[in-house]
Design a protein around this motif. Structure first.
Motif, short mmCIF file in Angstrom:
data_model
loop_
_atom_site.label_atom_id
_atom_site.label_comp_id
_atom_site.label_asym_id
_atom_site.label_seq_id
_atom_site.Cartn_x
_atom_site.Cartn_y
_atom_site.Cartn_z
N ARG A 136 0.98 -1.31 0.13
CA ARG A 136 -0.11 -0.34 0.03
C ARG A 136 0.80 1.17 0.19
N GLU A 137 1.42 1.69 0.18
CA GLU A 137 3.17 2.37 0.53
C GLU A 137 3.69 2.68 -0.86
N GLU A 138 3.67 1.72 -1.45
CA GLU A 138 4.46 2.01 -2.49
C GLU A 138 3.28 2.23 -3.52
N LEU A 139 2.60 1.73 -4.19
CA LEU A 139 1.52 1.62 -4.84
C LEU A 139 0.09 2.49 -3.99
N GLY A 140 -0.18 3.34 -3.10
CA GLY A 140 -1.50 3.95 -3.21
C GLY A 140 -2.65 3.28 -3.06
N ILE A 141 -2.67 1.69 -2.77
CA ILE A 141 -4.01 1.27 -3.02
C ILE A 141 -3.57 -0.17 -2.41
N ALA A 142 -4.45 -0.70 -1.70
CA ALA A 142 -3.93 -2.28 -0.99
C ALA A 142 -4.28 -3.53 -1.56
N TRP A 143 -3.62 -4.58 -1.12
CA TRP A 143 -3.47 -5.40 -2.36
C TRP A 143 -4.78 -6.68 -3.12
N ARG A 144 -5.17 -6.30 -2.11
CA ARG A 144 -6.57 -6.66 -2.44
C ARG A 144 -7.67 -6.46 -3.97
N PRO A 145 -7.79 -5.27 -2.89
CA PRO A 145 -8.45 -4.61 -4.47
C PRO A 145 -7.93 -4.10 -5.77
N TYR A 146 -6.25 -3.61 -5.30
CA TYR A 146 -5.47 -3.60 -6.73
C TYR A 146 -5.49 -5.05 -7.50
N LEU A 147 -5.61 -5.88 -6.92
CA LEU A 147 -5.24 -6.96 -7.43
C LEU A 147 -6.66 -7.50 -8.30
N LEU A 148 -7.86 -7.34 -7.41
CA LEU A 148 -9.93 -7.49 -8.98
C LEU A 148 -8.73 -6.01 -9.57
N TRP A 149 -8.96 -5.00 -9.65
CA TRP A 149 -8.77 -4.23 -10.57
C TRP A 149 -8.20 -4.92 -11.64
N ARG A 150 -6.69 -5.14 -11.37
CA ARG A 150 -6.18 -5.68 -12.51
C ARG A 150 -6.94 -6.72 -13.35
N ARG A 151 -7.27 -7.76 -12.33
CA ARG A 151 -8.51 -8.94 -13.16
C ARG A 151 -9.49 -8.74 -14.47
N MET A 152 -10.43 -7.00 -13.66
CA MET A 152 -10.84 -6.74 -14.93
C MET A 152 -10.44 -7.04 -15.61
N MET A 153 -9.41 -5.74 -15.79
CA MET A 153 -8.86 -5.14 -16.62
C MET A 153 -8.15 -6.12 -17.48
N CYS A 154 -7.73 -7.29 -17.23
CA CYS A 154 -7.64 -8.31 -17.51
C CYS A 154 -8.62 -8.47 -18.55
N ALA A 155 -9.67 -9.10 -17.96
CA ALA A 155 -10.94 -9.86 -18.61
C ALA A 155 -11.25 -8.78 -19.99
N LEU A 156 -11.31 -7.17 -19.71
CA LEU A 156 -11.42 -6.49 -20.42
C LEU A 156 -10.23 -6.60 -21.82
N ARG A 157 -9.08 -6.60 -21.51
CA ARG A 157 -8.11 -6.73 -22.12
C ARG A 157 -8.71 -7.95 -22.99
N ALA A 158 -8.86 -8.84 -22.75
CA ALA A 158 -8.87 -10.36 -23.45
C ALA A 158 -10.47 -9.83 -23.78
N ILE A 159 -11.33 -9.58 -23.73
CA ILE A 159 -12.81 -9.48 -24.92
C ILE A 159 -11.99 -8.32 -26.13
N LEU A 160 -11.52 -7.45 -25.63
CA LEU A 160 -10.85 -6.53 -26.71
C LEU A 160 -10.35 -7.29 -27.55
N ASN A 161 -9.31 -7.94 -27.18
CA ASN A 161 -8.62 -9.37 -27.91
C ASN A 161 -9.17 -10.43 -28.56
N ASN A 162 -10.84 -10.04 -28.79
CA ASN A 162 -11.76 -11.32 -28.94
C ASN A 162 -12.14 -12.57 -28.70
N ALA A 163 -11.13 -12.63 -27.27
CA ALA A 163 -12.40 -13.41 -26.47
C ALA A 163 -13.69 -13.30 -25.96
#
Length: 249
Positions: free
Chosen positions: A183-210
């Motif tokens: 949290r000190e380094e990224l300005g966001i706690a680990w658990r919500p950070y990972l959830l946001w990254r996973r949602m970004m991953c899913a969106l990117r996959a859909i943009l790549n025609n998944a």
């Protein structure tokens, strides 16, 4: 109508343009609305011309022809600063003497300049923005982000072994020390950070025609319904609406 400019990082979505959906909705993210001077902007059918913060999970309706929308993770440094500004109120208005603007093809590193008047109106330091958080001092966190980027960028693979205790053990840290350091380094706690990254991953996959089902699996969601529900609860829009923002016309 001008197609919105969109920037997304773990912990913040930044949009410049028209509001995405005029329907009544609510979402987990704290929302900042900064309409361009003389543009049409109605919040809950009331004309607004100033900066407005809308708290997390507050039902609202927004119509805006042009301006900034920030969707912020409440558990981030910026989210907590915005919650402090709300002081328990559902909505709060702030005055800015500057007009909301952006130029075409604005890069992420330029956003702080465009948003400085917004931050000044809220009496917040530019450092609270979770944009371009690329300089991480701790080498263990650098190592973690490198590994996470390999997992969740390009050809995504389903996240595994990302529980805080497991990650802390891999970095030879106690769980409490890891969570504090991240949290000190990224300005966001680990658990919500990972959830946001996973949602970004899913969106990117859909943009790549998944398909939605494939994207959900790649990003570690149980199925497409789980992905869709999580995305809407987080941002107040469907993942298909988000997909449309990134498709060039």
């Amino acid at each position: 109508m001008r197609k919105p400019n969109v920037w997304i990082e773990a912990g913040i979505v930044i949009i410049y343009g028209a509001s995405l959906d005029a329907a009544v909705h609510s979402h987990h993210a704290i929302q900042v609305i900064w309409p361009k001077c003389h543009s049409l902007c109605k919040l809950n059918n009331k004309d607004i011309s100033e900066l407005v913060i809308v708290d997390s999970n507050i039902e609202h309706q927004l119509q805006m022809s042009e301006g900034w929308i920030l969707l912020v993770e409440p558990k981030s440094t910026l989210g907590q600063a915005l919650a402090d500004k709300l002081a328990g109120e559902s909505y709060k208005t702030f005055h800015s003497s500057f007009s909301a603007t952006v130029k075409p093809q604005t890069q992420a590193e330029e956003l702080t300049g465009f948003l400085t008047p917004l931050l000044q109106a809220l009496e917040l330091a530019p450092q609270v923005l979770l944009v371009n958080k690329s300089t991480v001092a701790d080498k263990r966190i650098q190592q973690l982000l490198t590994e996470l980027n390999r997992c969740l960028q390009g050809d995504c693979i389903k996240p595994a072994n990302w529980r805080a205790a497991e990650v802390a053990g891999q970095l030879a840290l106690s769980q409490s020390r890891f969570l504090h350091l991240f949290r000190e380094e990224l300005g966001i706690a680990w658990r919500p950070y990972l959830l946001w990254r996973r949602m970004m991953c899913a969106l990117r996959a859909i943009l790549n025609n998944a398909s939605a089902t494939e994207a959900a699996h790649l990003a570690g969601f149980s199925d497409s319904a789980h992905l869709s529900r999580t995305f809407r609860n987080s941002f107040g829009m469907t993942i298909r609406q988000a997909q449309a923002l990134f498709i060039k016309t």
